[in-house]
Motif scaffolding. Structure first.
Motif, PDB file in Angstrom:
ATOM      1  N   TYR C  16      -0.556   5.086   8.538  1.00  0.00           N
ATOM      2  CA  TYR C  16      -1.315   4.133   9.360  1.00  0.00           C
ATOM      3  C   TYR C  16      -1.759   2.936   8.524  1.00  0.00           C
ATOM      4  O   TYR C  16      -1.528   1.786   8.897  1.00  0.00           O
ATOM      5  N   VAL C  17      -2.399   3.198   7.382  1.00  0.00           N
ATOM      6  CA  VAL C  17      -2.960   2.110   6.572  1.00  0.00           C
ATOM      7  C   VAL C  17      -1.844   1.202   6.054  1.00  0.00           C
ATOM      8  O   VAL C  17      -1.918  -0.024   6.195  1.00  0.00           O
ATOM      9  N   TRP C  18      -0.783   1.803   5.491  1.00  0.00           N
ATOM     10  CA  TRP C  18       0.242   0.972   4.868  1.00  0.00           C
ATOM     11  C   TRP C  18       1.078   0.236   5.903  1.00  0.00           C
ATOM     12  O   TRP C  18       1.529  -0.893   5.649  1.00  0.00           O
ATOM     13  N   SER C  19       1.303   0.820   7.064  1.00  0.00           N
ATOM     14  CA  SER C  19       2.049   0.080   8.086  1.00  0.00           C
ATOM     15  C   SER C  19       1.226  -1.102   8.590  1.00  0.00           C
ATOM     16  O   SER C  19       1.764  -2.188   8.805  1.00  0.00           O
ATOM     17  N   ALA C  20      -0.089  -0.931   8.745  1.00  0.00           N
ATOM     18  CA  ALA C  20      -0.938  -2.041   9.198  1.00  0.00           C
ATOM     19  C   ALA C  20      -0.911  -3.181   8.180  1.00  0.00           C
ATOM     20  O   ALA C  20      -0.712  -4.349   8.544  1.00  0.00           O
ATOM     21  N   TYR C  21      -1.083  -2.854   6.892  1.00  0.00           N
ATOM     22  CA  TYR C  21      -1.070  -3.900   5.858  1.00  0.00           C
ATOM     23  C   TYR C  21       0.318  -4.515   5.712  1.00  0.00           C
ATOM     24  O   TYR C  21       0.450  -5.721   5.467  1.00  0.00           O
ATOM     25  N   ILE C  23       2.675  -4.864   8.121  1.00  0.00           N
ATOM     26  CA  ILE C  23       2.928  -5.775   9.245  1.00  0.00           C
ATOM     27  C   ILE C  23       2.160  -7.073   9.046  1.00  0.00           C
ATOM     28  O   ILE C  23       2.683  -8.172   9.273  1.00  0.00           O
TER      29      ILE C  23
END
Lengths: 265, 154, 54
Positions: C16-21, C23
């Protein structure tokens, strides 16, 4: 009065000239001046943007402690909240420019709207996507049709509407006026988004950053967030300024100052 | 400011005022429909449509969570200080589900005044703090006597 | 940061965290790069005289 046409061709326009000629000179003069000067202004937005965002991201990912309830997933906040803030700030700025464009017929205000819309749409998209990624583990769902999420989605459609309107009208002045009108009309959605969590029961929680009332955050969590919001705002200014230069060059691609600067420059 | 400009400014102002007025009227008319969930006191007051699916939001009442049988079923109560609704649910729960936490339950009322849920979402407030601060404040065991929508302004 | 493995793991929320950052980084990069490219192309066309009517 002085009308600046650039470094090499500073011209003095006599006050005795009739009004129409004077206005035309002023308008013609302001474009090359803006094109040259904005390249110098950009650095004053780019440097604070890079510094603030770098601090916010590094602090948000590394130094800030995890949240007592959500754990590390709350670090998405450092992208989500600045993006959401910018989505509202950007549209409000476009509406102000819209009033200036309609009342004073200032060409640069029309160009600002055209340049800001894609940037605003990008950050609205970011706010929605990071919110969905955050919502899945914490709420238990990517999306709900509550008042906050729905009104933010409408904001994205308003941004896309301004972009589409600008592209679909061939005449730059007519396109500029239509986009100014849509910016002014759509700004009603901004307070609806902001107060949606107060006026209605929503799955989304209340505001993290507010003008009134202390925020419910530890200070060492709050500072990187404020830096992130400031950095994103500077980034918005920087990107919009660059977009304005490109728009201006396109709109006046047949004019003499463009020929002079680009073709012979 | 010239006369034409003043007239244009007036026109734009009128447009904006008229539009906000129309929006305000519309939103007031849709106020009930715009609610994502109803609070237990609204259900107790009979302000909620019966025989239809709707959503209840509030805090999980402290000490109310029971897991009868094999553990997939859970019984608890959603409270908003003035009223409490018993909830029955079978399925997975979000990470944030715990006593004192804001939740929203999707489902229907059964004949005996209990709410049968088929989906539970967790609602969180805008309070963020480190585990150390939380321990110092003794938070996490929040008072279950707060309407879910008011948690944000705590 | 004492332990890189736990940093990348993000307490079990890594995806979740790495996909948000990720994108966010992609969207911001596009916003920086696209106008610069377009600006360059436009200047090239102006230099070639693509907008001279006669």
């Amino acid at each position: 009065m002085h009308v600046r046409l650039g470094h090499d061709e500073k011209t003095v326009v006599s006050l005795t000239m009739d009004k129409g000629v004077k206005q035309r000179f002023h308008r013609l003069g302001s474009s090359p001046y803006f094109y040259d000067a904005s390249a110098r202004w950009a650095i004053w937005l780019a440097v604070p943007a890079v510094i603030c965002i770098a601090y916010a991201v590094i602090a948000g990912l590394v130094y800030v402690p995890p949240d007592y309830q959500q754990g590390d997933v709350f670090r998405i906040l450092y992208i989500h909240v600045p993006s959401a803030w910018l989505s509202l700030f950007g549209y409000t700025a476009m509406a102000v420019a819209g009033v200036v464009a309609l009342v004073w017929r200032l060409k640069l205000a029309e160009i600002f709207i055209a340049a800001a819309a894609p940037v605003g749409a990008s950050f609205t998209f970011l706010a929605l996507v990071t919110g969905a990624i955050w919502g899945e583990p914490t709420w238990g769902t990517y999306w709900v049709w509550d008042a906050r999420l729905t009104s933010e989605l409408i904001l994205l459609f308003l941004y896309l509407g301004v972009i589409a309107l600008h592209r679909s009208i061939a005449s730059p002045r007519a396109a500029g006026r239509a986009c100014a009108l849509l910016s002014i009309v759509g700004v009603i959605n901004v307070p609806i988004i902001h107060y949606s969590v107060v006026w209605w029961t929503t799955l989304h929680q209340g505001a993290t950053l507010g003008l009134t009332g202390g925020s419910n955050m530890d200070a060492d969590m709050l500072w990187p967030l404020l830096a992130g919001a400031l950095g994103f705002t500077c980034l918005f200014g920087w990107l919009t300024l660059w977009g304005m230069r490109v728009q201006l060059l396109w709109r006046e691609r047949r004019s003499r100052w463009v020929m002079k600067r680009i073709a012979h420059g | 400011m010239t006369r034409t400009r003043r007239r244009r400014l007036l026109l734009v102002t009128c447009l904006l005022v008229g539009l906000s007025g129309a929006c305000a009227l519309m939103l007031t008319a849709f106020k009930q429909d715009m609610l994502y969930f109803h609070e237990p006191s609204a259900i107790a007051a009979g302000n909620v449509p019966i025989n239809t699916r709707f959503r209840v939001g509030g805090l999980v009442a402290t000490g109310s969570v029971e897991r009868p049988g094999n553990g997939l079923s859970v019984h608890f109560a959603i409270s908003d200080c003035h009223a409490t609704v018993p909830v029955r649910y079978r399925g997975t729960l979000p990470d944030l589900f715990r006593e004192g936490q804001g939740v929203i339950a999707y489902g229907k009322l059964d004949g005996r005044g209990a709410f049968v849920a088929d989906r539970i979402l967790a609602k969180h407030d805008s309070t963020y703090m480190s585990p150390d601060t939380a321990r110092a404040l003794n938070a996490g065991t929040s008072d279950a006597c707060m309407p879910a929508n008011m948690q944000a302004s705590r | 940061m004492a332990d890189w493995a736990s940093f990348w793991a993000m307490g079990g929320y890594a995806s979740y965290v790495w996909s948000a950052y990720g994108i966010a980084a992609a969207v911001i990069t596009l916003n920086v790069v696209l106008p610069v490219w377009y600006h360059r192309g436009l200047k090239r066309r102006i230099r070639r005289g693509a907008f001279i009517d006669d």
